[in-house]
Write an enzyme that holds these catalytic residues in place. Structure first.
Site, PDB file in Angstrom:
ATOM      1  N   LYS A  19       0.834  -1.290  -0.059  1.00  0.00           N
ATOM      2  CA  LYS A  19       0.015   0.023  -0.229  1.00  0.00           C
ATOM      3  C   LYS A  19       0.972   1.506  -0.106  1.00  0.00           C
ATOM      4  O   LYS A  19       0.701   2.337  -0.613  1.00  0.00           O
ATOM      5  CB  LYS A  19      -1.083   0.132   1.271  1.00  0.00           C
ATOM      6  CG  LYS A  19      -1.884  -1.019   1.172  1.00  0.00           C
ATOM      7  CD  LYS A  19      -2.951  -1.082   2.412  1.00  0.00           C
ATOM      8  CE  LYS A  19      -2.129  -1.321   3.583  1.00  0.00           C
ATOM      9  NZ  LYS A  19      -1.627  -2.864   3.765  1.00  0.00           N
ATOM     10  N   HIS A  44       4.863   1.017   6.206  1.00  0.00           N
ATOM     11  CA  HIS A  44       4.804   1.181   4.754  1.00  0.00           C
ATOM     12  C   HIS A  44       6.100   1.545   4.257  1.00  0.00           C
ATOM     13  O   HIS A  44       6.929   2.568   4.655  1.00  0.00           O
ATOM     14  CB  HIS A  44       3.945   2.176   4.574  1.00  0.00           C
ATOM     15  CG  HIS A  44       2.497   1.940   4.658  1.00  0.00           C
ATOM     16  ND1 HIS A  44       1.452   2.709   4.756  1.00  0.00           N
ATOM     17  CD2 HIS A  44       1.908   0.887   5.264  1.00  0.00           C
ATOM     18  CE1 HIS A  44       0.179   1.919   4.948  1.00  0.00           C
ATOM     19  NE2 HIS A  44       0.631   0.691   5.360  1.00  0.00           N
ATOM     20  N   GLN A 228      -2.595  -2.061   7.620  1.00  0.00           N
ATOM     21  CA  GLN A 228      -2.982  -3.589   7.661  1.00  0.00           C
ATOM     22  C   GLN A 228      -3.728  -4.124   6.312  1.00  0.00           C
ATOM     23  O   GLN A 228      -3.784  -3.242   5.196  1.00  0.00           O
ATOM     24  CB  GLN A 228      -3.651  -3.937   8.840  1.00  0.00           C
ATOM     25  CG  GLN A 228      -2.783  -3.733  10.141  1.00  0.00           C
ATOM     26  CD  GLN A 228      -2.992  -2.695  10.885  1.00  0.00           C
ATOM     27  OE1 GLN A 228      -3.982  -1.829  10.629  1.00  0.00           O
ATOM     28  NE2 GLN A 228      -1.605  -2.264  11.463  1.00  0.00           N
TER      29      GLN A 228
END
Length: 430
Positions: A19, A44, A228
């Site tokens: 992501k 991330h 998540q």
């Protein structure tokens, strides 16, 4: 005037789908990136101009200088980690001034007692441990739900913070000492430690809702960044092996302060295979040579904990359910390059003798995957810049995923860098 869409970015598996990279790539098209849930239990990873940066709280759009980043009220924030990320960015030439990064005054604070209780509880579970990161995320959300948490609006008011903390610590120290046999925390020491932290944080704390609605009025575009993945969602995940917040697209509204009529698109980030960190059922896990190869080639180690990720084949049942739960507009398929060199690929198309997606961990532990086998490809695709450069076997694999999930792939990632991205159906036309 051309409309710039407001886009929610969510993970469709158990997290670690990539992501951060996708948000970083898309952020240059929007005015605001907002993180809407989770805490520093999510990592991330961004790779920009060969430089690797791992963020846990600061939104992944921060390296785009024209983008304002917001940490929404749905996030629980460890002040030390937040400031540590700002220091890390500054030492690498990315000094972030207040105004470019705003922390919602309504977000809840993670404090030392949350971390202590998180670790003590996990130790007490023994063999039944869930596999938490020990960062205090669950206890912070627990306090939020029980209406005893402390928000940043209170933390930056010294008298209010002291009053609230002293009241809370009576029960917390009793739990630490009497329930778990730990050592009581010194409230005076915590207050002394957090006073300068609060002062430094104060310029970054603001009205996140006002900033987001200004972006709506100005049509500058908003990216909503989740942490998540779908199956770590407290309501929709493989309970109890889940996180403590709602990770699905619907949480973007509650965790940021934007109504659902302002959401235009939902992008589901999906890895070309499946991984999971920690305990819990994983029907397509491969604990043999393939799983090891995926871990080694894909660098599948947790960005937050460094734990090796469990690896296995693509689970279309899982992602098809994620599509329904999130209302996906399109998929962003990541780490496709990791599959290069495998002679054959497997896709789980169903679970034997199950007509529905199991909502409980025991049932999912019994799920037996039914596989479809497809030819792999030998070619290195990491330098491909367009869809027509991909080998036919790769294109067939992508098409089959689209067919099984029922959602089109709009973007491909064939490496960690920004440039290793292939746009098939761009969301942003400018």
């Amino acid at each position: 005037m051309e409309t710039v869409p407001n886009v929610v970015v969510v993970g469709t598996q158990w997290g670690d789908e990539g992501k951060g990279k996708i948000v970083d790539v898309l952020a240059r098209h929007v005015g605001v990136v907002v993180r809407f849930q989770g805490g520093n239990n999510a990592g991330h990873t961004l790779v920009v101009d060969g430089e690797k940066i791992v963020l846990h709280l600061v939104p992944s759009g921060i390296l785009n200088r024209s983008t304002t980043c917001v940490v929404g009220n749905g996030v629980v924030v460890d002040p030390k980690v937040f400031l540590g990320e700002l220091d890390q960015l500054a030492t690498r030439g990315h000094k972030i001034e207040p105004g470019r990064l705003v922390l919602s005054s309504a977000a809840h604070v993670i404090l030392p007692h949350h971390q202590v209780l998180d670790k003590l509880r996990e130790q007490a579970r023994g063999a039944s441990a869930i596999g938490t990161t020990g960062k205090g995320i669950g206890p912070a959300y627990e306090d939020k739900a029980a209406r005893r948490g402390i928000r940043f609006a209170e933390m930056i008011q010294p008298d209010v913070f002291e009053e609230r903390l002293r009241a809370v610590m009576v029960d917390k120290n009793r739990m630490i000492v009497d329930w778990f046999g730990g050592d009581a925390l010194d409230v005076d020491a915590i207050l002394a430690e957090y006073r300068p932290i609060s002062e430094r944080l104060a310029p970054y704390i603001g009205d996140a809702v006002a900033i987001l609605h200004e972006a709506v009025r100005e049509n500058s575009g908003i990216l909503f960044e989740g942490a998540q993945g779908t199956f770590l969602d407290i309501d929709h995940g493989t309970f109890p092996y889940v996180t403590s917040s709602n990770t699905v697209a619907g949480a973007a509204c509650a965790g940021s302060g934007i109504g659902p009529r302002h959401i235009d698109e939902v992008v589901g980030i999906v890895k070309a295979y499946t991984t999971r960190v920690g305990a819990g059922p994983f029907p397509t896990e491969d604990d043999g040579e393939v799983g090891k190869r995926l871990r080694d080639v894909g660098g599948e180690y947790g960005a937050t904990t460094g734990r090796p990720r469990r690896c296995g084949w693509f689970d279309a049942v899982l992602v098809r359910h994620a599509s329904m739960v999130n209302g996906l507009s399109q998929l962003a398929l990541t780490k496709l390059d990791v599959l290069s060199g495998l002679e054959e690929l497997k896709i789980c198309t169903s679970y034997r003798e199950m007509d529905f997606f199991p909502s409980d961990a025991p049932s999912m532990s019994r799920a037996e995957p039914v596989y479809e086998v497809m030819p792999g490809w030998e070619e290195d695709i990491s330098q491909c810049t367009s869809q027509d450069q991909l080998p036919q076997a790769c294109l067939n694999y992508i098409a089959r995923i689209e067919e099984l999930v029922g959602v089109k792939v709009g973007l491909l990632s064939v490496g960690a860098a920004r440039k290793a991205t292939i746009f098939i159906d761009p969301l942003f036309k400018r």
